[in-house]
Design a protein around this motif. Structure first.
Motif, PDB file in Angstrom:
ATOM      1  N   ASP A   1      -0.520  -3.936  12.026  1.00 26.42           N
ATOM      2  CA  ASP A   1       0.191  -3.201  10.978  1.00 26.42           C
ATOM      3  C   ASP A   1       0.563  -1.784  11.394  1.00 26.42           C
TER       4      ASP A   1
ATOM      5  N   TYR B   1       2.558  -0.844  13.509  1.00 22.68           N
ATOM      6  CA  TYR B   1       3.989  -0.668  13.776  1.00 22.68           C
ATOM      7  C   TYR B   1       4.716  -0.081  12.577  1.00 22.68           C
ATOM      8  N   LYS B   2       4.114  -0.221  11.370  1.00 23.30           N
ATOM      9  CA  LYS B   2       4.803   0.248  10.162  1.00 23.30           C
ATOM     10  C   LYS B   2       5.039   1.754  10.178  1.00 23.30           C
TER      11      LYS B   2
ATOM     12  N   LEU C   1       8.434   2.820  11.565  1.00 30.58           N
ATOM     13  CA  LEU C   1       9.632   2.682  10.736  1.00 30.58           C
ATOM     14  C   LEU C   1      10.103   4.042  10.202  1.00 30.58           C
TER      15      LEU C   1
ATOM     16  N   ARG D   1      12.707   2.510  16.786  1.00 31.71           N
ATOM     17  CA  ARG D   1      12.786   2.178  15.362  1.00 31.71           C
ATOM     18  C   ARG D   1      13.611   0.918  15.136  1.00 31.71           C
TER      19      ARG D   1
ATOM     20  N   ALA E   1      11.548  -1.834  15.725  1.00 37.30           N
ATOM     21  CA  ALA E   1      10.552  -1.956  14.653  1.00 37.30           C
ATOM     22  C   ALA E   1      11.146  -2.642  13.424  1.00 37.30           C
ATOM     23  N   TYR E   2      12.440  -2.393  13.147  1.00 35.71           N
ATOM     24  CA  TYR E   2      13.082  -3.060  12.010  1.00 35.71           C
ATOM     25  C   TYR E   2      13.069  -4.570  12.220  1.00 35.71           C
TER      26      TYR E   2
ATOM     27  N   ASP F   1       9.752  -5.892  11.674  1.00 35.08           N
ATOM     28  CA  ASP F   1       9.439  -5.982  10.243  1.00 35.08           C
ATOM     29  C   ASP F   1       9.981  -7.282   9.659  1.00 35.08           C
TER      30      ASP F   1
ATOM     31  N   ASN G   1       7.715  -9.967  10.806  1.00 36.33           N
ATOM     32  CA  ASN G   1       6.431  -9.893  10.113  1.00 36.33           C
ATOM     33  C   ASN G   1       6.470 -10.688   8.806  1.00 36.33           C
TER      34      ASN G   1
ATOM     35  N   GLU H   1      13.078  -1.770   2.894  1.00 37.80           N
ATOM     36  CA  GLU H   1      12.693  -3.071   3.461  1.00 37.80           C
ATOM     37  C   GLU H   1      13.924  -3.975   3.559  1.00 37.80           C
TER      38      GLU H   1
ATOM     39  N   TYR I   1      16.162  -2.888   6.372  1.00 35.48           N
ATOM     40  CA  TYR I   1      15.729  -3.321   7.704  1.00 35.48           C
ATOM     41  C   TYR I   1      16.266  -4.714   7.986  1.00 35.48           C
ATOM     42  N   LYS I   2      16.198  -5.593   6.979  1.00 36.29           N
ATOM     43  CA  LYS I   2      16.691  -6.956   7.162  1.00 36.29           C
ATOM     44  C   LYS I   2      18.196  -6.926   7.399  1.00 36.29           C
TER      45      LYS I   2
END
Lengths: 459, 459
Positions: free
Chosen positions: A253, A255-256, A259, A298, A301-302, A305, A308, B299, B302-303
């Motif tokens: 977690d 990595y959050k 962001l 980043r 990281a997106y 996410d 994830n 969030e 990011y997607k």
């Protein structure tokens, strides 16, 4: 009588209970604060040193008051020296230098303009003088305030513009009461220079905190956080749940925090640009390249996410995300290979940044990851999939596809790091040392970010 | 002689050319700055008003110097009033109030403690007094500096702690030279209160900028930016390229600012909490809910960023991303339906926040999007796909899968907005008005963010 006594005893007991309750609450609060204070110190011991440095600088500058020959020169203006120390002293050398230089130059310019405005106004009569001063203060203050909205000036000279308005207003308005304002302006400038010099000396000479090297560490740490996630993902997604899972999940977690790393990176780059040569960093080190690496980190990281989400399967409501194990095994080999090779490549890059060496082996890991992606591609062509339902394989294919995106992000990060290496002349590593280093992990410095003040933040 | 003349003429021409070149450069620079100044004003005209407000407040407070009966009371301390105005006046009411209250309380506490320390030290001899004062300044300054690292205090009281250190040091150290420090501390407090009062009054009474309502607008705008992307994506991904594409692309990229919106949202929530009841916002409006909505919006962004990669096809190196048109058409219907329904739902939610009405219809659009996702699911079961190569459909399926993730994000955003609506009693809309509103677009306020100062930022 007996009942009255009992009543009294009960009353006393109640009061005693209340007092004890209060006392316990106070004790709890105090121990809570003490614990948090201890944690803050353990997370980054430089915070404790910084606090003592601030205390020391204030005491040193307050000597101006205690020695007669110093105080006689400045009088009440001596307080500007104390004030400068309190306001200018920041956690890192870069931030302190930036504020100090801004303050010194702004005081000089604001003071000069203030004296000029006063001289000009004093040629006229009393009524007109007053009006002229008010109009000039109004116009200059409004103009300088508007200038603070220019993005480029705001980034580096916001504090200077504020102090310019302050000094100009003080000098030109005081001039109406005190005709010796040239003296006053000069005393203000001298005391501010003394305060600034003490601050900068204490900040640089006693355990200095360099924003540049913190930026360097954070960049490496953030890349490593991505590597940790990818390593854990390979284990968690494809294997039967076991006891180590919780451990993986906790570190995954991390990595959050990547962001939302833009704010702190921007601030640190800004501070680092004020810093002189220090350690392995020369003046005009390519700090902007860190912004580029940070932005690519980043971006990766997106994607992570999005990936994830498939681990926690929070999109269950529309599609079955618990892909049948049989299908997972089909993509397992190429996917775990991609994630592990990427993870190693990212770890190598982080290590390379940290030790300031060219990470030669990272490229070969990236190539391996690319090869694994191609393998996956050709596996799609085989008959392996002919008997499966398309609906079942959608999540698995999406996961594989996102991992391929991450491979392509890793390539970009690797290129940006190589660019940094060539711009700042990283050394070519000794092959023997590389082997040794590979066995260790990058020492991560948690929560460096929180030490640097960058604007008011809700936790 | 003639050649000398020619030489002279040439020399003059060269000098003239140089002067003209310089002049042109200056003119260009000035017009460039003027243009940028004009743009900044047009983007957010409140910046111009703010600048004049700052000028006005300084002029008002400098009247203390011009009127004898005021100046006689304060003397040199009058400058604290000017200083307070310059330092405390911020763009929004919340930021100004926060700083003002912090400064006032910190001055009171720091002054009281400073006077106390001075009294205590003055009972002893001269040498000991000096040592005691230095030790107390050192300890209190170090302690208060360390306190600034506590995350909760840093968020709301950082400025107060700074001013506390400042006032305590000034009062207790000055006490060594000036025995009337009670007078001094009191004058400092009074002048700071006058400066603070003028600042707050000018800030609130003349075209106030409320951080709370800006936060409200930004939250709606960010949701709408996602809607704009989704709308454009449906067009660009599935349709033959045409002339309108560039137009779409430009507005679609706006979602990128959402990715890094955490910093400004945190600051605005912090400022908003200082603000009194204003407009449609009561005191104790559920500001923290905006953080929740903001985090879900990010969030989703990011997607969307992951999806955007498939539009620009920058991962081409491993997999062919230009999915054959035949395959795109197979997923086109359900995907465009999902994106358009989500887009409308998000737009409705943004509109609902903006007009502070419960967005009743958003739920039905979300339901439509969910239905489209289910349709897609069942389409996978049909024989439609039997003759296609798995390799060809990977990108298409990933795109569809990401869109399904976005649908699920939209559901979460909708729930968070509904929660906000019930917490802050949004009004139930009149069905007639809804129809009208639907035809209009939300008026977006670009670059509100840049007006609020939230820490030093690189551009």
């Amino acid at each position: 009588m007996a009942s009255e006594n009992q009543e009294n005893v009960k009353g006393l007991q109640r009061v005693w209970g209340w007092i004890r309750g209060c006392w316990e609450k106070i004790v709890n609060a105090v121990t809570g604060v003490a614990k948090e204070a201890k944690n803050l110190g353990e997370e980054d011991p430089r915070r404790i040193i910084h606090s003592f440095k601030v205390g020391l600088a204030i005491v040193v500058v307050s000597l101006v008051y205690y020695f007669d020959f110093l105080y006689e020169g400045f009088g009440v203006s001596a307080m500007w020296a104390v004030m400068t120390v309190v306001v200018v002293f920041e956690f890192s050398v870069g931030a302190t230098l930036g504020k100090g230089i801004n303050r010194a130059i702004a005081t000089l310019l604001g003071g000069a303009l203030g004296v000029g405005a006063h001289r000009l106004a004093s040629f006229t009569g009393d009524k007109i003088e007053c009006t002229m001063l008010m109009v000039s203060v109004f116009l200059i203050a409004a103009l300088a305030t508007y200038t603070r909205f220019f993005p480029k000036l705001k980034a580096r000279y916001d504090y200077g513009l504020l102090i310019f308005i302050l000094t100009f207003s003080l000098i030109s308005v005081s001039g109406y009461r005190d005709d010796e304002i040239l003296d006053m302006a000069q005393r203000r400038l001298t005391t501010i220079l003394i305060g600034g010099a003490v601050t900068v000396l204490v900040c640089i000479l006693i355990f200095p905190v360099w924003a540049g090297s913190d930026l360097h560490k954070i960049t490496a740490t953030n890349i490593e956080k991505l590597a940790i996630f990818l390593e854990g993902f390979g284990h968690l997604y494809f294997q039967v749940p076991n006891d180590n899972d919780e451990e993986y999940k906790a570190s995954m977690d991390e990595y959050k925090s990547v962001l939302n790393s833009k704010g702190i990176e921007d601030s640190l780059v800004n501070f680092a640009k004020w810093e002189p040569r220090h350690g392995k960093f020369r003046y005009r080190h390519p700090w902007d390249q860190y912004l580029k690496i940070g932005s690519l980190t980043r971006e990766c990281a997106y994607k992570i996410d999005a990936l994830n989400g498939y681990l926690n399967s929070d999109v269950e409501f529309v599609l079955p995300l618990q892909t049948p194990v049989g299908i997972r095994t089909k993509i397992q080999e190429s996917c775990t290979k991609m994630t592990s090779e990427c993870s190693i490549a990212l770890r190598e890059l982080a290590m390379g940044i940290n030790t300031m060496t060219c990470s030669l082996s990272a490229d070969s890991w990236v190539l391996n990851a690319k090869a694994a992606a191609k393998e996956f591609k050709s596996s799609l062509k085989t008959d392996l999939w002919s008997d499966t339902d398309l609906l079942d394989i959608v999540p698995a294919i999406t996961v594989a596809s996102l991992i391929i995106d991450i491979v392509s992000c890793t390539v970009k990060i690797a290129n940006a790091v190589h660019e940094l290496a060539s711009l700042s002349n990283f050394k070519i590593p000794d092959p023997e040392i590389i082997k040794q280093i590979n066995l260790e992990k990058v020492t991560r410095s948690p929560r460096i970010e929180a030490s640097h003040s960058f604007g008011i933040m809700v936790e």
